[in-house]
Design an enzyme around this catalytic site. Structure first.
Site, PDB file in Angstrom:
ATOM      1  N   GLY A  72       1.198  -0.933  -0.081  1.00  0.00           N
ATOM      2  CA  GLY A  72      -0.316   0.024  -0.072  1.00  0.00           C
ATOM      3  C   GLY A  72       1.010   1.333  -0.037  1.00  0.00           C
ATOM      4  O   GLY A  72       1.954   1.283  -0.111  1.00  0.00           O
ATOM      5  N   VAL A  91       3.901  -5.619   2.582  1.00  0.00           N
ATOM      6  CA  VAL A  91       3.992  -6.987   3.365  1.00  0.00           C
ATOM      7  C   VAL A  91       4.382  -8.346   2.305  1.00  0.00           C
ATOM      8  O   VAL A  91       4.516  -8.146   1.878  1.00  0.00           O
ATOM      9  CB  VAL A  91       2.394  -7.298   3.833  1.00  0.00           C
ATOM     10  CG1 VAL A  91       2.564  -8.532   4.780  1.00  0.00           C
ATOM     11  CG2 VAL A  91       1.922  -5.993   4.174  1.00  0.00           C
ATOM     12  N   LYS A 129       5.179  -6.876   7.661  1.00  0.00           N
ATOM     13  CA  LYS A 129       5.814  -5.628   7.596  1.00  0.00           C
ATOM     14  C   LYS A 129       6.141  -4.481   7.698  1.00  0.00           C
ATOM     15  O   LYS A 129       6.919  -4.282   8.403  1.00  0.00           O
ATOM     16  CB  LYS A 129       4.463  -5.302   8.239  1.00  0.00           C
ATOM     17  CG  LYS A 129       3.526  -3.960   7.373  1.00  0.00           C
ATOM     18  CD  LYS A 129       1.735  -3.650   8.484  1.00  0.00           C
ATOM     19  CE  LYS A 129       1.260  -2.360   7.627  1.00  0.00           C
ATOM     20  NZ  LYS A 129       0.041  -2.163   9.155  1.00  0.00           N
ATOM     21  N   ASP A 177     -10.145   3.063  10.444  1.00  0.00           N
ATOM     22  CA  ASP A 177     -10.928   1.830   8.977  1.00  0.00           C
ATOM     23  C   ASP A 177     -10.285   0.869   9.142  1.00  0.00           C
ATOM     24  O   ASP A 177      -9.733  -0.235   8.579  1.00  0.00           O
ATOM     25  CB  ASP A 177      -9.126   2.528   8.752  1.00  0.00           C
ATOM     26  CG  ASP A 177      -8.821   2.485   6.906  1.00  0.00           C
ATOM     27  OD1 ASP A 177      -9.693   2.547   6.059  1.00  0.00           O
ATOM     28  OD2 ASP A 177      -7.749   2.096   6.469  1.00  0.00           O
TER      29      ASP A 177
END
Length: 461
Positions: free
Chosen positions: A19, A24, A39, A133
């Protein structure tokens, strides 16, 4: 993107996802002999101290909470170029986004998933954390070691989470359009647990709407015109409307209250008494905070009404001195299986077992005994998993009765349900297992009644 051969001591197998802020990787832990998810903070954000600290906050939160409903962090490290990374448990069942991409999820499974997601978010809220989120991509699955059990639901990506105590004031706009609460839009936003309730409502619309997918897609009208798929209980629409109200004051106060409302809207219209406990006490405490239980679909064995004496469960491993006028029921702890695969023993007692789940005025008690839980939980850990967000909590006390050291927590002033709920957990003598009692005492009861009831419980291996 070229995969590195190693990150720290971990051999990298392949890319799992990426992202704006992190990548990851799927790695192999040589010490554990297991796969892990690693991550790594994106290189272009490494020197941004605010982003770096937010990334590390995720690791600190997950390490501190260490809960089965959250993705667990095993370690934190740093690459030679000073980029931090988190070593996490690998959720090999993919994400909710992946599952939705293949088509609508059957209604019964979608309702179960929404309840499980709410239970995971309730863990965060009980610890004063707001996620901010909640999206299908942040809901992951880990296959259960028992083939007959559904995949475990995990809440992931807490990089945007903040302690509620510091979540107000100047904050960066954070969240995913379509799932983000309206109050998260402004740079001076005040964000609390009700923002996550909005996200839960949007997830519910995604799972249960006529066109499964992102709620902002054409065909899904979450505001006012939201339409449920066939087979979804009609009251669920009201729950989702409340959860997604534009004003935070009009929503449920937190995830536990949302879960309780969802359970009320989806419970089967049956008079049969029962006790909902999925894997490791799933949602039982959350649901009973609203004064209800949900039918688990197991056979119920009843004993003849007696004037005095003790009653036992169907295995004989639990016996209880029955309060005068109370009856007993129960053929096993629904959803809780022991090492042999059979339901673990449980017993329900009440003056009216059929009405205990639905009528706040009817007292009663559930008693369960579990070898499996004893291997994974201390009494304190199990007690911590049963918060009652709609009640006022009294100080936890310790009392030794009938050879069991009980941790006892009482909740009073519960809104919309039983006026008093008592959670008690201990370890049975001779390694009999973890013994759990949930008691709603009569109006003229109190601590004396609770202690008398606990003193009448006997368990054996």
């Amino acid at each position: 993107m070229i995969a590195p051969e190693r990150i720290g001591p971990y051999r990298i197998e392949r890319l799992l996802g990426y992202g704006s802020f992190a990548t990851v990787w799927l790695g192999h832990d040589p010490t554990l002999g297991a796969r892990v998810a690693i991550k790594v903070l994106a290189e272009n954000w490494c020197q941004d101290l605010r982003v770096r600290e937010r990334f590390l906050d995720e690791g600190r939160l997950l390490w501190r909470l260490d809960h089965e409903r959250l993705v667990r962090v095993h370690a934190v490290g740093e690459l030679p170029d000073e980029r931090p990374y988190l070593v996490m448990a690998c959720a090999e069942g993919g994400s909710l986004r992946d599952r939705l991409a293949t088509g609508p999820i059957p209604v019964a499974e979608a309702l179960r998933l929404l309840a499980e997601i709410a239970a995971g978010v309730a863990v965060l809220h009980a610890d004063g954390i707001v996620h901010r989120d909640l999206t299908p991509g942040n809901i992951l699955f880990r296959p259960d070691s028992r083939p007959e059990m559904p995949d475990q639901v995990l809440i992931a990506d807490l990089g945007l989470a903040k302690a509620l105590a510091v979540a107000s004031g100047l904050t960066a706009r954070a969240g995913t359009p379509g799932y983000m609460a309206p109050e998260q839009e402004g740079p001076l936003s005040t964000v609390d647990a009700r923002a996550d309730v909005f996200g839960l409502g949007r997830l519910g619309e995604t799972l249960l709407g006529r066109s499964a997918g992102d709620p902002t897609e054409p065909g899904v009208e979450p505001a006012g015109g939201f339409a449920l798929r066939d087979g979804v209980p009609a009251l669920v629409a009201r729950v989702l409307r409340t959860a997604t109200a534009r004003s935070p004051a009009d929503r449920y106060p937190d995830a536990a209250a949302f879960a309780a409302a969802l359970a009320r809207a989806t419970r089967a219209p049956t008079r049969a008494s029962s006790f909902l406990v999925r894997r490791r006490g799933f949602l039982f405490g959350v649901l009973l905070a609203a004064g209800l239980a949900v039918s688990a679909g197991v056979a119920v064995h009843r004993w003849p009404d007696q004037d005095s004496g003790t009653v036992a469960d169907s295995t004989g491993r639990i016996t209880v001195a029955r309060p005068p006028g109370w009856r007993s029921a129960g053929a096993g702890w629904a959803g809780q299986r022991g090492p042999d695969g059979d339901l673990e023993p449980a017993l329900l007692l009440s003056p009216d077992p059929d009405r205990w789940a639905d009528d706040p005025a009817v007292p009663g008690a559930f008693v369960g005994l579990s070898l499996s839980l004893a291997g994974s939980h201390t009494p304190a850990e199990y007690l911590a998993e049963h918060p009652h967000a709609e009640c006022a909590a009294e100080p936890v006390r310790n009392v030794r009765l009938a050879g069991v050291d009980w941790l006892v927590a009482a909740y009073t002033g519960c809104r919309g349900g039983k006026p008093v709920i008592v959670e008690a957990v201990g370890v049975g003598p001779d390694r009999a297992g973890l013994v759990y009692a949930q008691i709603t005492p009569p109006s003229d009861g109190g601590a004396g009644f609770v202690d008398g009831f606990l003193a009448g419980i006997r368990v054996r291996r």
